[in-house]
Design a protein around this motif. Sequence first.
Motif, short mmCIF file in Angstrom:
data_model
loop_
_atom_site.label_atom_id
_atom_site.label_comp_id
_atom_site.label_asym_id
_atom_site.label_seq_id
_atom_site.Cartn_x
_atom_site.Cartn_y
_atom_site.Cartn_z
N HIS A 436 0.83 -1.20 0.00
CA HIS A 436 0.00 0.00 0.00
C HIS A 436 0.87 1.25 0.00
CE1 HIS A 436 -2.50 3.16 2.01
NE2 HIS A 436 -3.41 2.70 1.16
N ALA A 437 1.86 1.31 0.88
CA ALA A 437 2.73 2.48 0.97
C ALA A 437 3.59 2.64 -0.28
CB ALA A 437 3.62 2.37 2.21
N HIS A 438 4.07 1.54 -0.81
CA HIS A 438 4.97 1.58 -1.98
C HIS A 438 4.27 2.20 -3.18
CE1 HIS A 438 8.69 0.10 -3.87
NE2 HIS A 438 7.95 -0.11 -4.95
N TYR A 439 3.06 1.76 -3.46
CA TYR A 439 2.36 2.25 -4.65
C TYR A 439 1.72 3.63 -4.41
CZ TYR A 439 3.51 -1.89 -7.22
OH TYR A 439 4.23 -2.86 -7.88
N LEU A 440 1.48 3.98 -3.16
CA LEU A 440 1.05 5.34 -2.86
C LEU A 440 2.19 6.31 -3.16
CD1 LEU A 440 -1.06 7.29 -1.72
CD2 LEU A 440 -0.20 6.76 0.58
N THR A 441 3.39 5.94 -2.78
CA THR A 441 4.56 6.76 -3.10
C THR A 441 4.71 6.91 -4.61
OG1 THR A 441 5.73 6.11 -1.09
CG2 THR A 441 7.08 6.90 -2.93
N ALA A 442 4.58 5.82 -5.34
CA ALA A 442 4.74 5.86 -6.80
C ALA A 442 3.70 6.79 -7.44
CB ALA A 442 4.62 4.45 -7.37
N ALA A 443 2.46 6.70 -6.98
CA ALA A 443 1.40 7.51 -7.56
C ALA A 443 1.61 8.99 -7.25
CB ALA A 443 0.05 7.05 -7.04
N ARG A 444 2.01 9.30 -6.03
CA ARG A 444 2.25 10.70 -5.68
C ARG A 444 3.42 11.28 -6.48
NH1 ARG A 444 1.30 9.99 0.89
NH2 ARG A 444 -0.95 10.53 0.86
N LEU A 445 4.43 10.48 -6.73
CA LEU A 445 5.55 10.94 -7.55
C LEU A 445 5.11 11.19 -8.99
CD1 LEU A 445 8.28 8.51 -6.19
CD2 LEU A 445 8.35 11.01 -6.01
N GLU A 446 4.26 10.31 -9.51
CA GLU A 446 3.75 10.49 -10.87
C GLU A 446 2.95 11.78 -10.98
OE1 GLU A 446 3.01 9.08 -14.93
OE2 GLU A 446 4.52 8.65 -13.39
N GLN A 447 2.09 12.03 -10.00
CA GLN A 447 1.28 13.24 -10.03
C GLN A 447 2.16 14.49 -9.90
OE1 GLN A 447 -2.45 13.46 -10.29
NE2 GLN A 447 -1.50 15.37 -10.98
N ALA A 448 3.15 14.44 -9.00
CA ALA A 448 4.02 15.59 -8.80
C ALA A 448 4.84 15.91 -10.06
CB ALA A 448 4.96 15.34 -7.62
N THR A 449 5.26 14.87 -10.76
CA THR A 449 6.01 15.07 -12.00
C THR A 449 5.14 15.77 -13.04
OG1 THR A 449 7.34 13.10 -11.57
CG2 THR A 449 7.32 13.93 -13.82
N TYR A 450 3.90 15.32 -13.16
CA TYR A 450 2.98 15.95 -14.10
C TYR A 450 2.70 17.40 -13.70
CZ TYR A 450 -1.31 16.94 -16.70
OH TYR A 450 -2.25 17.51 -17.52
N ASP A 451 2.51 17.64 -12.42
CA ASP A 451 2.19 19.00 -11.96
C ASP A 451 3.31 19.98 -12.26
OD1 ASP A 451 -0.21 18.08 -10.99
OD2 ASP A 451 0.44 17.94 -8.91
N GLY A 452 4.53 19.49 -12.35
CA GLY A 452 5.67 20.36 -12.64
C GLY A 452 5.95 20.57 -14.11
N ALA A 453 5.18 19.89 -14.98
CA ALA A 453 5.43 20.00 -16.43
C ALA A 453 4.57 21.10 -17.04
CB ALA A 453 5.11 18.66 -17.10
N VAL A 454 5.10 21.73 -18.08
CA VAL A 454 4.35 22.70 -18.88
C VAL A 454 4.00 22.03 -20.20
CG1 VAL A 454 4.40 24.95 -20.01
CG2 VAL A 454 5.53 24.65 -17.79
#
Length: 466
Positions: A436-454
């Motif tokens: 649960h924790a491992h894939y929560l981390t992965a998903a949050r990283l994916e979202q953060a990467t997208y949020d930083g893209a133009v």
Amino acid sequence: MQGGRISVGDLQTAIESGAIDTVITAVPDMQGRLVGKRVTGSHFIAHCLDHGTHFCTYLLGTDMELTTPEGFREMNWESGYGDYLAIPDWSTLRVIPWLERTALVLCDAQDDARDARAARAASDQRVPFAPRQILQRQVERLAAHGFSPQMATELEFYVLKESYEEAHAKGYANLTPSGAFNEDYQLLQASKGEPLHRRLRNEMTEAGIPIEFSKGEAAPGQHEVNIHYDAALESADRAALFKHGAKEIAFQQGVAVTFMAKPHHAWTGSSGHIHVSLWDAGGAENRFPAEPGSREMSATMRHFIGGLIASARELSLFIASTVNSYKRFATASWAPVNIVWGRDNRTCGIRVVGSGAALRIENRLPGGDSNPYLAFAATLAAGLHGIEHEIEPPTEFQGNGYEAKGVPRIPRSLYEAIDCWAESEIAVAAFGDEVHAHYLTAARLEQATYDGAVTDWERHRYLERG
């Protein structure tokens, strides 16, 4: 040498004769891709038969770009990024027809008991958050209840006229689908891509990935294949191998295929529907019909559907893992929006089809981009949750499922899916705290990467007029 399943003895003989000179050891990663090594045949026989091959731990704690992000408990710079073992599952050993003198074996990720990092019991050193192990665990949970899941996939994808190199050079913009018209069931349009699709059907089948049929789908250049059903792990293996092999064959043909859920806002999304039924432990009887030959549902099937509906939002992260995954879910798009069930109703997220031994559930929520191991695991975990808690499903939905009111809806974004997963007691109970924790981390990283893209959309909208 012809393709297909072979034994270890056959592999040794083929290597000695020169018919095989390369063995691929492959592990499914978090994104559902195959990673691993190509081993010379002689070295494989001499050194890898007993203990497999090594691979860096970061491959099970990384993102789509293979960066080394912070946040994963098990792999980080402080840990030194050591090795896991790729232990061959010999039942998956096969010759690959589209690669010269090459065999492939799928492997399970194992933590070496001699590694001080490992705190797991010696009886089971499989890495718990490896996707193949996550699915194995759900199969084992069902086996404890006397069930053996049979599953199958329908995979949709686009064929592009550009090669992968050409698509990359164009920044993946202004790509050209292989067709000019909606080719759903259209034989003429499908014939234009037949040099590729014929290879996919025949060479996949030859490799032990039995294809039932291929057909044009509901957009230009979009196609679908149906892979024959089997036990859950075998079917997930087939789906992962198909997606990997289809890209290799497309590369050889000078074109590209993509399983991306929504490659373009104007294109129909690509689905990855999952069919499932539960059989007895020996695989002799489907437990979904109320009586042999009937289309009426047993309590087991009803509760399985109840679990799917009750768990779909909480477990959506395992069937739709990227920002793009959620752009596929749109009204009147052939991708479901509302989590309702119906008989032979393609507007519903859960569709019941067949009768008797063929009575089954079609989970229409996963996209073509889904990791088959995680999507299968989520489907089984949800169904088992329903069985264990005897959850009765709502009344069958009739009519246009896109217009259903007062029913649960698939999350509208990865943000929403992350929140559902983060708070999910069902996910923790089914997969454990570590997964649960491992894939929560992965998903949050994916979202953060997208949020930083133009994005191009932002430049078109704001650069001059904003």
